[in-house]
Design a protein around this motif. Sequence first.
Motif, PDB file in Angstrom:
ATOM      1  N   ALA A 408       0.824  -1.053   0.115  1.00 42.67           N
ATOM      2  CA  ALA A 408      -0.119   0.121  -0.182  1.00 42.67           C
ATOM      3  C   ALA A 408       0.778   1.274  -0.110  1.00 42.67           C
ATOM      4  O   ALA A 408       0.647   2.251  -0.816  1.00 42.67           O
ATOM      5  CB  ALA A 408      -0.951   0.024   0.895  1.00 42.67           C
ATOM      6  N   PRO A 409       1.860   1.358   0.953  1.00 44.83           N
ATOM      7  CA  PRO A 409       2.766   2.873   0.716  1.00 44.83           C
ATOM      8  C   PRO A 409       3.391   2.721  -0.576  1.00 44.83           C
ATOM      9  O   PRO A 409       3.535   3.875  -0.993  1.00 44.83           O
ATOM     10  CB  PRO A 409       3.853   2.388   2.012  1.00 44.83           C
ATOM     11  N   ALA A 410       3.801   1.603  -1.137  1.00 38.40           N
ATOM     12  CA  ALA A 410       4.449   1.815  -2.181  1.00 38.40           C
ATOM     13  C   ALA A 410       3.647   2.142  -3.482  1.00 38.40           C
ATOM     14  O   ALA A 410       4.095   3.132  -4.531  1.00 38.40           O
ATOM     15  CB  ALA A 410       5.085   0.434  -2.624  1.00 38.40           C
ATOM     16  N   LEU A 411       2.390   1.670  -3.482  1.00 34.20           N
ATOM     17  CA  LEU A 411       1.380   2.170  -4.241  1.00 34.20           C
ATOM     18  C   LEU A 411       0.782   3.685  -4.002  1.00 34.20           C
ATOM     19  O   LEU A 411       0.680   4.349  -5.003  1.00 34.20           O
ATOM     20  CB  LEU A 411       0.351   1.328  -4.438  1.00 34.20           C
ATOM     21  N   ALA A 412       0.647   3.863  -2.760  1.00 36.71           N
ATOM     22  CA  ALA A 412      -0.119   5.056  -2.503  1.00 36.71           C
ATOM     23  C   ALA A 412       0.655   6.424  -2.644  1.00 36.71           C
ATOM     24  O   ALA A 412       0.222   7.549  -3.003  1.00 36.71           O
ATOM     25  CB  ALA A 412      -0.858   4.954  -1.157  1.00 36.71           C
ATOM     26  N   ALA A 413       1.869   6.313  -1.978  1.00 32.60           N
ATOM     27  CA  ALA A 413       2.626   7.485  -2.073  1.00 32.60           C
ATOM     28  C   ALA A 413       2.753   8.032  -3.493  1.00 32.60           C
ATOM     29  O   ALA A 413       2.545   9.477  -3.534  1.00 32.60           O
ATOM     30  CB  ALA A 413       4.199   7.141  -1.496  1.00 32.60           C
ATOM     31  N   PRO A 414       3.096   7.385  -4.467  1.00 36.60           N
ATOM     32  CA  PRO A 414       3.206   8.229  -5.949  1.00 36.60           C
ATOM     33  C   PRO A 414       2.119   8.362  -6.298  1.00 36.60           C
ATOM     34  O   PRO A 414       1.992   9.415  -7.214  1.00 36.60           O
ATOM     35  CB  PRO A 414       4.090   6.976  -6.771  1.00 36.60           C
ATOM     36  N   ILE A 415       0.931   7.930  -6.167  1.00 37.72           N
ATOM     37  CA  ILE A 415      -0.230   8.088  -6.555  1.00 37.72           C
ATOM     38  C   ILE A 415      -0.789   9.494  -6.103  1.00 37.72           C
ATOM     39  O   ILE A 415      -1.211  10.234  -6.930  1.00 37.72           O
ATOM     40  CB  ILE A 415      -1.356   7.050  -6.596  1.00 37.72           C
ATOM     41  N   VAL A 416      -0.568   9.521  -4.628  1.00 36.33           N
ATOM     42  CA  VAL A 416      -1.121  10.573  -4.002  1.00 36.33           C
ATOM     43  C   VAL A 416      -0.234  12.122  -4.327  1.00 36.33           C
ATOM     44  O   VAL A 416      -0.729  13.292  -4.583  1.00 36.33           O
ATOM     45  CB  VAL A 416      -1.090  10.670  -2.456  1.00 36.33           C
ATOM     46  N   THR A 417       1.170  11.784  -4.480  1.00 34.81           N
ATOM     47  CA  THR A 417       2.108  12.893  -4.663  1.00 34.81           C
ATOM     48  C   THR A 417       2.163  13.118  -6.211  1.00 34.81           C
ATOM     49  O   THR A 417       2.400  14.624  -6.560  1.00 34.81           O
ATOM     50  CB  THR A 417       3.550  12.275  -4.275  1.00 34.81           C
ATOM     51  N   TYR A 418       1.978  12.343  -7.228  1.00 34.15           N
ATOM     52  CA  TYR A 418       2.522  12.507  -8.521  1.00 34.15           C
ATOM     53  C   TYR A 418       1.180  12.056  -9.653  1.00 34.15           C
ATOM     54  O   TYR A 418       1.320  12.546 -10.772  1.00 34.15           O
ATOM     55  CB  TYR A 418       3.706  11.996  -9.112  1.00 34.15           C
ATOM     56  N   LEU A 419       0.374  11.281  -9.132  1.00 30.82           N
ATOM     57  CA  LEU A 419      -0.530  10.603 -10.432  1.00 30.82           C
ATOM     58  C   LEU A 419      -2.017  10.989  -9.999  1.00 30.82           C
ATOM     59  O   LEU A 419      -2.853  10.015 -10.467  1.00 30.82           O
ATOM     60  CB  LEU A 419      -0.263   9.049 -10.301  1.00 30.82           C
ATOM     61  N   GLY A 420      -2.191  12.052  -9.320  1.00 33.31           N
ATOM     62  CA  GLY A 420      -3.724  12.406  -9.484  1.00 33.31           C
ATOM     63  C   GLY A 420      -4.388  12.681  -8.119  1.00 33.31           C
ATOM     64  O   GLY A 420      -5.413  12.963  -7.846  1.00 33.31           O
ATOM     65  N   GLY A 421      -3.686  12.269  -7.088  1.00 32.72           N
ATOM     66  CA  GLY A 421      -4.226  12.438  -5.702  1.00 32.72           C
ATOM     67  C   GLY A 421      -5.066  11.544  -5.110  1.00 32.72           C
ATOM     68  O   GLY A 421      -5.093  10.315  -5.555  1.00 32.72           O
ATOM     69  N   TYR A 422      -5.987  12.087  -4.165  1.00 30.91           N
ATOM     70  CA  TYR A 422      -6.662  10.992  -3.423  1.00 30.91           C
ATOM     71  C   TYR A 422      -7.931  10.395  -4.334  1.00 30.91           C
ATOM     72  O   TYR A 422      -8.318   9.405  -4.054  1.00 30.91           O
ATOM     73  CB  TYR A 422      -7.323  11.665  -2.475  1.00 30.91           C
ATOM     74  N   ARG A 423      -8.213  11.298  -5.325  1.00 32.85           N
ATOM     75  CA  ARG A 423      -9.309  10.490  -6.218  1.00 32.85           C
ATOM     76  C   ARG A 423      -8.721   9.507  -6.919  1.00 32.85           C
ATOM     77  O   ARG A 423      -9.660   8.609  -6.972  1.00 32.85           O
ATOM     78  CB  ARG A 423      -9.851  11.712  -7.279  1.00 32.85           C
ATOM     79  N   VAL A 424      -7.747   9.550  -7.477  1.00 38.19           N
ATOM     80  CA  VAL A 424      -6.998   8.464  -8.210  1.00 38.19           C
ATOM     81  C   VAL A 424      -7.010   7.198  -7.192  1.00 38.19           C
ATOM     82  O   VAL A 424      -6.969   6.120  -7.669  1.00 38.19           O
ATOM     83  CB  VAL A 424      -5.872   8.642  -9.051  1.00 38.19           C
ATOM     84  N   LEU A 425      -6.105   7.825  -6.152  1.00 43.89           N
ATOM     85  CA  LEU A 425      -6.031   6.625  -5.156  1.00 43.89           C
ATOM     86  C   LEU A 425      -7.172   5.915  -4.786  1.00 43.89           C
ATOM     87  O   LEU A 425      -7.254   4.543  -4.776  1.00 43.89           O
ATOM     88  CB  LEU A 425      -5.407   7.159  -3.810  1.00 43.89           C
ATOM     89  N   HIS A 426      -8.240   6.524  -4.431  1.00 41.43           N
ATOM     90  CA  HIS A 426      -9.582   5.696  -4.244  1.00 41.43           C
ATOM     91  C   HIS A 426     -10.077   4.840  -5.260  1.00 41.43           C
ATOM     92  O   HIS A 426     -10.783   3.885  -5.084  1.00 41.43           O
ATOM     93  CB  HIS A 426     -10.428   6.590  -3.633  1.00 41.43           C
ATOM     94  N   LEU A 427     -10.059   5.367  -6.371  1.00 45.51           N
ATOM     95  CA  LEU A 427     -10.593   4.590  -7.529  1.00 45.51           C
ATOM     96  C   LEU A 427      -9.495   3.434  -7.846  1.00 45.51           C
ATOM     97  O   LEU A 427     -10.245   2.186  -8.194  1.00 45.51           O
ATOM     98  CB  LEU A 427     -10.522   5.510  -8.954  1.00 45.51           C
TER      99      LEU A 427
END
Length: 447
Positions: A408-427
């Motif tokens: 989860a940290p390996a996936l979540a950190a770059p998503i939240v920081t660079y790849l669209g934020g929390y909207r993309v993370l939850h999707l």
Amino acid sequence: MTRPERPAKAPGPAAPGGPGTGAGPGAGGGGGAGGGPDPLGEPVEPVGRGWTSALSLANGAIWVGWYGPLQILLASQAKDFAPGTGLSKETLLAWVTGAGAVVSLVANPLFGALSDRTTARTGRRTPWIVAGAAGGALSLLLLAGAGSVAVMAAGWCLVQLTLNAAFAAVTAAVPDRVPRAQRGSVGGSLGAAQILGVVGGTGLATVAGGTGAGYAACAVFTLAGVLPYVLLHRDLRLAPADRPPWSWRGFLGGFLLSPRRHPDLAWAWLTRFLINLSNSLVLLYLLYYLRDRVRYADPERGVLVLTAVNGLTLLATVVAGGVWSDRVGRRKPFVLWSGVLMAVATAALSAWQTWPGAIVAAAVLGVGFGVFTSVDFALMTDVLPTALDRGKDLGVINVANALPQVAAPALAAPIVTYLGGYRVLHLTAAVIGLAGAVLVSRIRGVD
């Protein structure tokens, strides 16, 4: 809003003599050491409410020790330490929790295997429950006094090491003592205790009056919570003659599970992993999500409120789902539809990024996760290969709980920081959870 291998049988009432009936040294013998019940036989006597309540309290106490830190305390420490490290608070938290999860990956199956081989007078599981809870309490106190990132990381890794020893033993006590037809309801009780532990840990961390006091409160509860079980209920003792000869090759080789030989166990493991990964992606940055995206005025208390809402709806379904599954003798439909419901709720977090949206999502997630928790646990215990290796095999299965904390940290950190934020993370989390729910249909030996 929660590991080595062999064959397994799937959910539903099992035929006598099937997998998990005690194959291995001592199976079907004349009972355990001292003339008590056979620890390697298939349980036939239903367990009482006292035993179930005490084991559930012990399980909940362990989850207090985990989730007080995970929900509030580690995030608060990461926020305080991050400015001096050059890392964001999200990245620092990801590194620390990821390191602890790696320790958990090794600790759970290792201590499960050691408890399988334990011939102490107090039983196979009790010594590890006591030692693990005591070690966990001391490790939490170490975290309470952490003055640096290094001590914080070391303390959390020790918490994972010790509490996984206790958790492996508590989990293995179920197939040791509970008949298959009762495992859904017992799994529901353990699941209820789990969410109460999450809520209790979050509450203690929130109201104790600071990070140090929060850790201390969690430590006291973790140790005290296991005492009724270890003091009031006698564990099954393994006779020394039933313990297999020691061999490093045999011990280490036992941790290798073959998906080709045991496909149902592999699909069940993958289902649990993906649904837990989805849940972990939502939980990891919940505090930061409320603070930075929802803009909730008191994010720490907001986490507590969401956890309580989630817990209430989970409690409404976790026992009922397990009992219902026991009565109809089916597992897969419960796992499938609970997973779908959780995926829908997670997707709602992506589309509805408000405080009311978070409350609704927390409630719906609780309904789905309640059913999933009890029924999936029953499914996993039903597919265990042999009685001699119950602790080890459950430890391998529990990797599906711990590995998401690494991923989860390996996936979540770059998503939240660079790849669209929390909207993309939850999707992303919703898609992963839905995949896990659908894959349960690949299990062939279980209804």
